[in-house]
Motif scaffolding. Structure first.
Motif, PDB file in Angstrom:
ATOM      1  N   GLY A   1      -4.942   4.648  11.711  1.00 25.48           N
ATOM      2  CA  GLY A   1      -3.605   4.168  11.388  1.00 25.48           C
ATOM      3  C   GLY A   1      -3.551   3.591   9.987  1.00 25.48           C
ATOM      4  N   ARG A   2      -2.378   3.690   9.386  1.00 25.09           N
ATOM      5  CA  ARG A   2      -2.198   3.179   8.034  1.00 25.09           C
ATOM      6  C   ARG A   2      -2.353   1.659   7.981  1.00 25.09           C
ATOM      7  N   ALA A   3      -1.904   0.991   9.049  1.00 26.15           N
ATOM      8  CA  ALA A   3      -1.903  -0.479   9.037  1.00 26.15           C
ATOM      9  C   ALA A   3      -3.305  -1.059   9.160  1.00 26.15           C
ATOM     10  N   SER A   4      -4.185  -0.354   9.873  1.00 28.50           N
ATOM     11  CA  SER A   4      -5.478  -0.960  10.182  1.00 28.50           C
ATOM     12  C   SER A   4      -6.635  -0.373   9.389  1.00 28.50           C
ATOM     13  N   ILE A   5      -6.366   0.630   8.557  1.00 30.21           N
ATOM     14  CA  ILE A   5      -7.480   1.333   7.904  1.00 30.21           C
ATOM     15  C   ILE A   5      -8.269   0.408   6.980  1.00 30.21           C
ATOM     16  N   TYR A   6      -7.578  -0.447   6.238  1.00 30.63           N
ATOM     17  CA  TYR A   6      -8.298  -1.270   5.268  1.00 30.63           C
ATOM     18  C   TYR A   6      -9.048  -2.416   5.943  1.00 30.63           C
ATOM     19  N   VAL A   7      -8.508  -2.865   7.083  1.00 25.57           N
ATOM     20  CA  VAL A   7      -9.239  -3.881   7.848  1.00 25.57           C
ATOM     21  C   VAL A   7     -10.548  -3.271   8.356  1.00 25.57           C
ATOM     22  N   THR A   8     -10.449  -2.042   8.887  1.00 28.20           N
ATOM     23  CA  THR A   8     -11.647  -1.357   9.395  1.00 28.20           C
ATOM     24  C   THR A   8     -12.636  -1.082   8.261  1.00 28.20           C
ATOM     25  N   LEU A   9     -12.137  -0.636   7.129  1.00 28.35           N
ATOM     26  CA  LEU A   9     -13.026  -0.343   6.001  1.00 28.35           C
ATOM     27  C   LEU A   9     -13.735  -1.599   5.503  1.00 28.35           C
ATOM     28  N   ALA A  10     -12.991  -2.711   5.463  1.00 28.77           N
ATOM     29  CA  ALA A  10     -13.606  -3.973   5.025  1.00 28.77           C
ATOM     30  C   ALA A  10     -14.711  -4.402   5.994  1.00 28.77           C
ATOM     31  N   ARG A  11     -14.454  -4.226   7.304  1.00 30.95           N
ATOM     32  CA  ARG A  11     -15.445  -4.585   8.307  1.00 30.95           C
ATOM     33  C   ARG A  11     -16.692  -3.697   8.184  1.00 30.95           C
ATOM     34  N   MET A  12     -16.463  -2.404   7.933  1.00 33.83           N
ATOM     35  CA  MET A  12     -17.604  -1.485   7.792  1.00 33.83           C
ATOM     36  C   MET A  12     -18.410  -1.792   6.546  1.00 33.83           C
ATOM     37  N   GLU A  13     -17.727  -2.242   5.511  1.00 33.86           N
ATOM     38  CA  GLU A  13     -18.442  -2.610   4.286  1.00 33.86           C
ATOM     39  C   GLU A  13     -19.305  -3.847   4.534  1.00 33.86           C
TER      40      GLU A  13
END
Lengths: 102, 192
Positions: A38-50
């Motif tokens: 989803g567009r809303a959660s992609i950056y939260v997920t990416l930050a967590r993966m980083e």
């Protein structure tokens, strides 16, 4: 080093980064995922993966448009290793389920 | 200033040469001394067919100059250099917020002056959130939406560009709320 297991969304992102172009923007991943991300959660997920060490981001000093430059994400060696392990686990689990007839 | 637009550049033939002229320093080329440059960055966006060019311009305001048009009263503002290379004063279009006085269409189909959206909100969130939360969630998302915004402007999709801004504010609000909730929850857990 303790490594947390990746979630389903994180596995999708890892697959897209491994199989597609080496560096991708967040919205490219959303578009390539066919609705899995989803567009809303992609950056939260990416930050967590980083934070987990699966990804590495690189922000160029200047982008091809005015405003803030977009970060690009790249899979790390740990990310590839985790993805391989998850895929192997899925194969083993699938074979086990087939054996018991589930 | 009267109700008519002082910037009547209906010439559709402004080319790349005009855009790539070197920017003059403030005070040059007949800019009145009482027009003060503002800190907000603005960009001339020149789009024709599949080409796009962005050039930074200085955005000037005047404390006393006003634009009165059809009952609407707004402060006047200007940018330099304008596409044709001279100092230009823009009027306030009707039904336009005061903060966007000079950031409208410049008169030709292929040239607009715009600012990256959500600049002030990003400034506030940079101050409120931790650097990690800001860089990881807000800055990356805003950069992506700003890129889409300028691409939409270059395709002359004005209403889509406005939709992008609305969507961006909504999602930034949602993400900021999530980040703040997480921070508060962590603080409560640590303390209790």
């Amino acid at each position: 080093v303790k490594t947390r297991l990746p979630s389903d969304k994180e596995l999708v992102i890892l697959r897209l980064l491994r199989d597609g172009s080496p560096e991708r923007y967040g919205l490219e991943l959303v578009n390539a995922s066919d609705g899995a991300l989803g567009r809303a959660s992609i950056y939260v997920t990416l930050a967590r993966m980083e934070t987990k060490g699966f990804l590495r981001s690189r922000t160029p000093p200047k982008d091809d448009h005015p405003g803030l430059p977009r970060p690009r994400y790249k899979i790390t060696a740990l990310g590839e290793k985790v993805l391989r392990a998850a895929e192997a686990a899925q194969v083993v689990l699938g074979a086990g389920l087939a054996r018991v007839g589930a | 200033m009267s109700g008519t637009d002082m910037f009547n550049d209906d010439d559709d033939s402004v080319g790349e040469k005009g855009l790539n002229d070197a920017a003059a320093a403030p005070g040059e080329a007949g800019i009145p001394a009482d027009w003060k440059p503002s800190n907000a960055p603005a960009y001339i966006i020149w789009c024709k067919e599949h080409m796009a060019a962005f050039r930074s311009v200085t955005y000037y305001t005047h404390s006393k100059a006003r634009v009165v048009s059809n009952g609407h009263d707004a402060p006047a503002s200007a940018t330099y250099p304008r596409p044709t290379g001279s100092f230009a004063i823009f009027t306030a279009p009707m039904r336009t917020a005061l903060t966007r006085v000079s950031l409208g269409r410049v008169g030709t189909r292929h040239i607009r002056i715009a600012r990256p959206p959500a600049g002030r909100l990003v400034g506030v969130l940079k101050w409120v959130l931790t650097p990690r939360a800001f860089e990881g969630m807000i800055a990356a998302y805003v950069a992506q939406e700003q890129s889409e915004y300028f691409k939409a402007l270059c395709r002359h999709e004005i209403w889509y560009s406005r939709f992008i801004v609305v969507r961006m504010y909504g999602l930034i609000g949602y993400n900021a709320l999530c980040a703040l909730t997480t921070s508060v929850t962590r603080l409560i857990r640590r303390s209790g």
